[in-house]
Design an enzyme around this catalytic site. Structure first.
Site, PDB file in Angstrom:
ATOM      1  N   ASP A 128      -0.756  -4.238   5.846  1.00 15.24           N
ATOM      2  CA  ASP A 128      -1.260  -3.658   7.086  1.00 15.24           C
ATOM      3  C   ASP A 128      -2.734  -3.954   7.104  1.00 15.24           C
ATOM      4  O   ASP A 128      -3.577  -3.862   5.952  1.00 15.24           O
ATOM      5  CB  ASP A 128      -1.078  -2.133   7.198  1.00 15.24           C
ATOM      6  CG  ASP A 128       0.222  -1.790   7.535  1.00 15.24           C
ATOM      7  OD1 ASP A 128       1.294  -2.857   7.602  1.00 15.24           O
ATOM      8  OD2 ASP A 128       0.667  -0.523   7.719  1.00 15.24           O
ATOM      9  N   HIS A 172      -7.712  -1.938   5.569  1.00 14.52           N
ATOM     10  CA  HIS A 172      -6.795  -0.982   6.216  1.00 14.52           C
ATOM     11  C   HIS A 172      -7.470   0.420   5.789  1.00 14.52           C
ATOM     12  O   HIS A 172      -8.367   0.550   5.127  1.00 14.52           O
ATOM     13  CB  HIS A 172      -5.473  -1.247   5.587  1.00 14.52           C
ATOM     14  CG  HIS A 172      -4.284  -0.164   6.212  1.00 14.52           C
ATOM     15  ND1 HIS A 172      -4.342  -0.182   7.537  1.00 14.52           N
ATOM     16  CD2 HIS A 172      -3.208   0.581   5.579  1.00 14.52           C
ATOM     17  CE1 HIS A 172      -3.099   0.491   7.838  1.00 14.52           C
ATOM     18  NE2 HIS A 172      -2.403   0.869   6.866  1.00 14.52           N
ATOM     19  N   ASP A 221       5.855   4.273   5.165  1.00 18.62           N
ATOM     20  CA  ASP A 221       6.706   3.550   5.857  1.00 18.62           C
ATOM     21  C   ASP A 221       6.846   2.095   5.100  1.00 18.62           C
ATOM     22  O   ASP A 221       7.546   1.308   5.549  1.00 18.62           O
ATOM     23  CB  ASP A 221       6.131   3.159   7.308  1.00 18.62           C
ATOM     24  CG  ASP A 221       4.858   2.695   7.378  1.00 18.62           C
ATOM     25  OD1 ASP A 221       4.024   3.013   6.665  1.00 18.62           O
ATOM     26  OD2 ASP A 221       4.693   1.792   8.325  1.00 18.62           O
ATOM     27  N   HIS A 222       6.057   2.172   3.992  1.00 15.08           N
ATOM     28  CA  HIS A 222       6.290   0.911   3.153  1.00 15.08           C
ATOM     29  C   HIS A 222       6.836   1.332   1.824  1.00 15.08           C
ATOM     30  O   HIS A 222       7.151   0.295   1.075  1.00 15.08           O
ATOM     31  CB  HIS A 222       4.677   0.324   2.873  1.00 15.08           C
ATOM     32  CG  HIS A 222       4.338  -0.186   4.353  1.00 15.08           C
ATOM     33  ND1 HIS A 222       4.204  -1.747   4.512  1.00 15.08           N
ATOM     34  CD2 HIS A 222       3.590   0.266   5.356  1.00 15.08           C
ATOM     35  CE1 HIS A 222       3.793  -1.807   5.911  1.00 15.08           C
ATOM     36  NE2 HIS A 222       3.373  -0.816   6.231  1.00 15.08           N
ATOM     37  N   HIS A 256       0.829  -1.093   0.182  1.00 10.09           N
ATOM     38  CA  HIS A 256       0.026  -0.024   0.084  1.00 10.09           C
ATOM     39  C   HIS A 256       0.937   1.147   0.007  1.00 10.09           C
ATOM     40  O   HIS A 256       2.097   1.326   0.011  1.00 10.09           O
ATOM     41  CB  HIS A 256      -0.997   0.019   1.071  1.00 10.09           C
ATOM     42  CG  HIS A 256      -0.325  -0.003   2.636  1.00 10.09           C
ATOM     43  ND1 HIS A 256       0.546  -0.951   3.072  1.00 10.09           N
ATOM     44  CD2 HIS A 256      -0.218   1.105   3.744  1.00 10.09           C
ATOM     45  CE1 HIS A 256       0.820  -0.563   4.267  1.00 10.09           C
ATOM     46  NE2 HIS A 256       0.395   0.449   4.560  1.00 10.09           N
TER      47      HIS A 256
END
Length: 308
Positions: A211, A140, A67-68, A63
């Site tokens: 997530d 999410h 942070d990804h 996604h």
């Protein structure tokens, strides 16, 4: 096959955990690997591993949260400097293309290899002779995918004693028989692959989720998996807070693994509020729900055994 955790923290890096990235190294002889998410500083973590960017052939983004994927532009740029870096496939949600093209446009970066960007939908998103990869949407705050990596069935073992007895000369014929092809000997005798090759072995299944709150697709993607990677951002008892932010607790991750009948569960994406001792206790608390649970940590390498 090996799974290497390059980042196991949630939201922001800490002194002990980088943000999310997981590498899946494929079996020989290809020796390539895939990345699932590329949090900030992923390429720095790779420098401490045996993995080289010229062997990276696929990247899958779950996604569009920073942070990804904040480490993605830098990693793509650095790959240019690795000799032998060939075409690279990039897969992820809608918006991935404009993100990458925007960064490169304004930074002036240029790649010396072909980058193929695929904005995906649920279903089979990639398949070759090694693996089939299925994506499904999770729950999410933004569109988010989980990935099920299914190794293609592996050919059975050659019956060497029978091959010798039949007079099959050592060499290319062995490879043809292994691949399921029949061969004809110089004397005209036909050797059937079916008669000299054992049953094929079921391929391994690895599920890597982005997530998510607990959801049906997490169970479907993880069904009978040899290894399930599931987030556990919050401690058991914080289910309401987890739901507010679109995450799961340790207990919820264990429950998903149990429902999916997964063989092994690795939890990751831990809130920075938890120290190593805290995580160990949280793991222990849910082992009655799913016994084969363990915590990921940065640079952890897991061997994924062949299915029997």
């Amino acid at each position: 096959m090996q799974l290497t955790f390059l980042g196991t923290g949630a939201g922001r890096p800490s002194k002990t955990r980088n943000v999310t990235s997981v590498a899946l190294a494929l079996a020989e002889p290809h020796n390539g690997f895939m990345l699932f998410d590329v949090g900030e500083a992923t390429q720095h973590r790779l420098l401490g591993s045996k993995l080289k960017l010229n062997k990276l052939d696929r990247i899958f983004i779950t996604h569009m949260h920073g942070d990804h994927l904040y480490g993605l532009p830098g990693l793509l740029s650095s790959r240019t400097y690795f000799e032998g870096a060939s075409k690279l496939g990039l897969y992820g949600p809608k918006g991935l293309r404009s993100y990458i093209e925007g960064v490169f446009e304004h930074s002036g970066a240029h790649l010396n290899y072909e980058l193929e960007i695929n904005e995906i939908e649920a279903g089979v998103i990639y398949e070759d002779h090694r693996v089939r990869i299925v994506a499904a949407e999770l729950e999410h705050r933004v569109p988010c995918f989980g990935y099920r990596i299914v190794e293609q069935p592996q050919p059975g073992p050659l019956d060497l004693a029978k091959l010798i007895a039949l007079g099959v000369p050592l060499g290319p014929m062995y490879g043809k028989l292994k691949r399921g092809e029949d061969v004809t000997l110089p004397d005209g005798q036909t050797i059937r692959s079916l008669d000299v090759v054992g049953p094929s072995a079921t391929g391994r299944v690895i599920t890597i989720l982005g997530d998510t709150c607990p959801c049906d697709n997490a169970v479907l993607l993880g069904q009978d998996a040899d290894l399930l990677v599931h987030e556990a951002t919050f401690a058991t008892g914080m289910e309401e807070k987890a739901a507010t932010y679109g995450h799961s607790t340790f207990l919820q991750a264990a429950q998903i693994a149990a429902k999916a009948n997964a063989k092994r569960l690795v939890v990751t994406h831990f809130s920075s509020r938890y120290h190593e001792d805290d995580i160990a206790k949280l793991i222990e608390e849910v082992q009655t729900t799913f016994a084969s649970i363990e915590a990921a940590y940065d640079d952890k390498v897991l061997e994924i055994s062949k299915s029997r």
